[in-house]
Design a protein around this motif. Structure first.
Motif, PDB file in Angstrom:
ATOM      1  N   SER A 262      -7.161  -9.919  -3.348  1.00  0.00           N
ATOM      2  CA  SER A 262      -8.613  -9.522  -3.454  1.00  0.00           C
ATOM      3  C   SER A 262      -9.037  -8.520  -2.302  1.00  0.00           C
ATOM      4  N   ILE A 263      -8.172  -8.149  -1.299  1.00  0.00           N
ATOM      5  CA  ILE A 263      -8.287  -7.248  -0.413  1.00  0.00           C
ATOM      6  C   ILE A 263      -7.502  -6.339  -0.566  1.00  0.00           C
ATOM      7  N   SER A 264      -6.188  -6.494  -0.891  1.00  0.00           N
ATOM      8  CA  SER A 264      -5.182  -5.416  -0.864  1.00  0.00           C
ATOM      9  C   SER A 264      -5.064  -4.580  -1.957  1.00  0.00           C
ATOM     10  N   PHE A 265      -5.798  -5.088  -3.170  1.00  0.00           N
ATOM     11  CA  PHE A 265      -6.167  -4.300  -4.537  1.00  0.00           C
ATOM     12  C   PHE A 265      -7.096  -3.211  -4.196  1.00  0.00           C
ATOM     13  N   ILE A 266      -8.136  -3.527  -3.381  1.00  0.00           N
ATOM     14  CA  ILE A 266      -9.091  -2.551  -3.049  1.00  0.00           C
ATOM     15  C   ILE A 266      -8.432  -1.535  -1.607  1.00  0.00           C
ATOM     16  N   LEU A 267      -7.782  -1.877  -0.985  1.00  0.00           N
ATOM     17  CA  LEU A 267      -7.147  -1.072  -0.149  1.00  0.00           C
ATOM     18  C   LEU A 267      -6.135  -0.131  -0.671  1.00  0.00           C
ATOM     19  N   LYS A 268      -5.265  -0.503  -1.750  1.00  0.00           N
ATOM     20  CA  LYS A 268      -4.608   0.231  -2.654  1.00  0.00           C
ATOM     21  C   LYS A 268      -5.307   1.224  -3.241  1.00  0.00           C
TER      22      LYS A 268
ATOM     23  N   LEU B 105       0.778  -1.032  -0.066  1.00  0.00           N
ATOM     24  CA  LEU B 105      -0.001   0.039  -0.079  1.00  0.00           C
ATOM     25  C   LEU B 105       0.984   1.290   0.078  1.00  0.00           C
ATOM     26  N   LYS B 106       2.122   1.235   1.112  1.00  0.00           N
ATOM     27  CA  LYS B 106       2.656   2.773   0.945  1.00  0.00           C
ATOM     28  C   LYS B 106       3.636   3.015   0.138  1.00  0.00           C
TER      29      LYS B 106
ATOM     30  N   ILE C 147      -8.010   2.604  -2.837  1.00  0.00           N
ATOM     31  CA  ILE C 147      -8.660   3.661  -1.775  1.00  0.00           C
ATOM     32  C   ILE C 147      -7.390   4.577  -1.327  1.00  0.00           C
ATOM     33  N   ASN C 148      -6.133   3.925  -0.997  1.00  0.00           N
ATOM     34  CA  ASN C 148      -4.980   4.358  -0.422  1.00  0.00           C
ATOM     35  C   ASN C 148      -4.288   5.450  -1.601  1.00  0.00           C
ATOM     36  N   THR C 149      -4.447   5.134  -2.661  1.00  0.00           N
ATOM     37  CA  THR C 149      -3.886   5.933  -3.954  1.00  0.00           C
ATOM     38  C   THR C 149      -4.908   7.097  -4.311  1.00  0.00           C
TER      39      THR C 149
END
Length: 648
Positions: free
Chosen positions: A80-86, A52-53, A88-90
């Motif tokens: 499946s989770i980290s793609f969504i979080l990334k 993410l970072k 949002i984060n980006t």
């Protein structure tokens, strides 16, 4: 309908309250609690936060295996989770510092969702609301997946198997394309979470269709069935393969991971309450040391006793030639399909047929299935189905003419035993997820132990090198992590954003593994990795100074470095690129000096202290092997378990 909705609400609330009771500490500080303080769990936290970072693409992560990096599907960060979080984060808001809490919450919510889907499934099988509520909660908190929260995060989603069972049951009832589409999307989620999740879902879907085509007359002639199968599994799986082929350039991942018949289940690990306080007498008969912890999937006293009774009834029906009764142990067609599918997967989790006689060689012919080497996990499907199956039959005992009071007694005892087993399970495993790592909870680096961050100018470094070095994941050659170095490595990389040359991944490229190991081992030739490195930047060594297992070649790197930080946890050293270069070349002058100082005798280009040649060499220069090393040829053979190569 209103009563069922009340039961659904009750299941949600009661399971949430139980979760709150047993997991109150981590729930009260979700973002500062680490379900795992080391091992695979901390690695998953680290890789997800780094993704993410610091990573700039969605399909490739630079966190480990510098300078190569790795495809995200092999990092453990649950795309499946980290793609969504990334995303949002980006594009929306920075949530990177909330990642730990989000991951924790997802795992805990999956427990409540597991109870909800089990309730819906029991209601689907026409069991009463109150009874379904109790049984769904009992099965949920007895789940073997609770044992994965302290380490294997992507395997801890309790709702995954019950939800697929429910969706397939609803599809069997209505055969609608909407349901098939939802099932296909769920399979995509599984593919992006963990390959074993795909295994669980594939076993349910494919065995359902095999059963349907084999025993439902004319089913194989209906085009609609193939459309449904395509929506449910074939299209999602092909889509995953296409995406992987387009985004992953590595072609030399191992096809033969170690442990396929080691990480298996045993009848004892499924049907005996090993480790339970009421079962200590079992250890008078055996120590059960052969049972690997991966194989523990205790079904509970009630389901275990029920299955034993089913075995007795099986032989009774077999003796009386009641084949229809054998094929249909329940009076519900979908429950029969689930039972046989789960039994097949249970036998597979035991290692059948490979453990029979000399059939181990058959493992070489199962293709990609070898990648799912922890076959013990396939017993989890049996856990859920067997409990549903047995408690379904316990309720329907009242229709068999059994005395009402006896039936009530059996019902009460069965439910009580289920709840007791569930209590033992959740109370045991919930203790292991309440860990703190102050260095990582201090996200603004304000504490004294994090002041080292101010000493590191990231622009001066290209990556970290952990010492002692570790490289785990190729399944071909590996160097185990020692002296707690992984945790120190994750902390430094987490804080600085610098990638690390250390590796704790899955199915890492074999050639990349050899390149990295060559650089961090005693050099006898110029390492192939050197041209890939940035000669204008230093390396940051993360060193456990108190470790007495650091190889001489890695101590040489420390000797050529400048210490910039020292603490009880780890020390940091700055290693200039030129010093790395001289360090890996240092054995050459040493060996040359030894040869000049000693009176060595030449034997066809090989130097020894012995006057006579007591060894034999074969360079294979004239051989036609394709994978040569120094010479133009090589010896290539297909080795079997019974073949050895001897070097004299």
């Amino acid at each position: 309908m209103k009563t069922k909705l009340i039961g659904l609400t009750g299941t949600f609330l009661i399971s949430s309250l139980i979760l709150l009771f047993f997991y109150s500490a981590p729930l009260s500080r979700l973002n500062d609690t680490f379900f795992a303080a080391d091992g695979d769990g901390l690695k998953d936290y680290y890789n997800t936060v780094y993704f993410l970072k610091y990573d700039t693409t969605y399909f490739h992560s630079q966190s480990m295996n510098y300078p190569h990096g790795e495809h995200v599907f092999f990092t453990g960060n649950q795309p499946s989770i980290s793609f969504i979080l990334k995303f949002i984060n980006t594009h929306i808001v920075d949530i990177s510092d909330k990642t730990v809490g989000i991951m924790n919450l997802a795992m805990l919510l999956s427990v409540v969702l597991g109870a909800v889907f089990l309730y819906l499934l029991l209601i689907h099988f026409n069991l009463p609301v109150a009874y379904s509520l109790l049984i769904s909660i009992g099965i949920t908190f007895l789940s073997p997946q609770l044992a994965r929260m302290p380490g294997h995060f992507s395997l801890s989603y309790v709702f995954a198997i019950p939800a697929m069972l429910y969706l397939m049951a609803k599809f069997h009832q209505k055969n609608r394309y909407l349901i098939s589409t939802i099932i296909g999307l769920f399979v995509l989620w599984a593919l992006g979470t963990h390959i074993y999740m795909l295994g669980f879902h594939a076993s349910i879907i494919l065995l359902y269709w095999i059963y349907t085509f084999a025993f439902s007359g004319g089913s194989f002639r209906k085009k609609e069935n193939y459309y449904h199968l395509a929506l449910q599994f074939i299209i999602p799986f092909l889509l995953f393969l296409v995406v992987t082929l387009l985004t992953d350039t590595i072609s030399d991942r191992t096809a033969y991971p170690w442990g396929f018949l080691y990480f298996r289940a045993y009848p004892e690990s499924v049907f005996l309450p090993l480790g339970k306080p009421y079962a200590q007498f079992l250890y008078q008969f055996s120590n059960f040391r052969y049972v690997n912890w991966e194989g523990i999937a205790w079904v509970g006293l009630v389901a275990s006793a029920g299955f034993l009774l089913m075995v007795v009834l099986f032989f009774k029906n077999l003796f009386r030639k009641r084949y229809t009764a054998i094929a249909n142990p329940a009076n519900h067609p979908m429950l029969n399909i689930f039972f046989w599918a789960s039994l097949v997967m249970l036998l597979y989790s035991f290692g059948l047929p490979f453990i029979i006689g000399d059939l181990k060689h058959l493992v070489h012919y199962i293709g990609p299935l070898k990648q799912m080497r922890g076959i013990a996990r396939f017993s989890w499907l049996f856990f859920y189905v067997m409990n549903i199956f047995i408690f379904y039959h316990i309720w329907h005992l009242r229709k068999t003419g059994i005395h009402s009071n006896l039936w009530k007694a059996i019902l009460g005892v069965s439910v009580s035993l289920l709840m007791y087993d569930a209590y033992l399970n959740v109370s045991f495993w919930s203790k292991y997820v309440n860990n703190t790592i102050p260095a990582l909870s201090d996200r603004h680096n304000e504490t004294e132990e994090n002041q080292w961050v101010q000493l590191v100018d990231n622009s001066q470094y290209q990556a970290t090198i952990p010492i002692p070095y570790f490289h785990v994941g190729s399944e071909n050659t590996w160097v185990d992590a020692r002296c707690g170095i992984t945790r120190s490595t994750y902390i430094v990389s987490w804080k600085t954003g610098l990638p690390t040359m250390g590796v704790m991944l899955s199915r890492t490229s074999i050639s990349q593994t050899l390149d990295n190991l060559q650089l961090l081992s005693e050099a006898y030739r110029t390492p192939a990795l050197l041209p890939m490195l940035d000669s204008s930047k230093n390396f940051l060594l993360v060193v456990r100074d108190d470790c007495d297992e650091i190889p001489p070649s890695q101590r040489e790197l420390i000797n050529k470095s400048r210490r910039i930080h020292e603490s009880q946890e780890f020390s940091l050293y700055s290693l200039p690129f030129d010093s790395l270069l001289s360090a890996v070349k240092s054995p050459y002058p040493i060996i040359t000096a030894e040869m000049q100082e000693e009176a060595l005798i030449s034997h066809n280009g090989y130097y020894t202290r012995e006057e006579s040649q007591n060894f034999f060499t074969e360079p294979f220069e004239e051989a036609d092997g394709q994978q040569s090393y120094f010479t133009g040829g090589s010896n290539t053979q297909n080795l079997r378990n019974s073949q050895w190569m001897y070097v004299k």
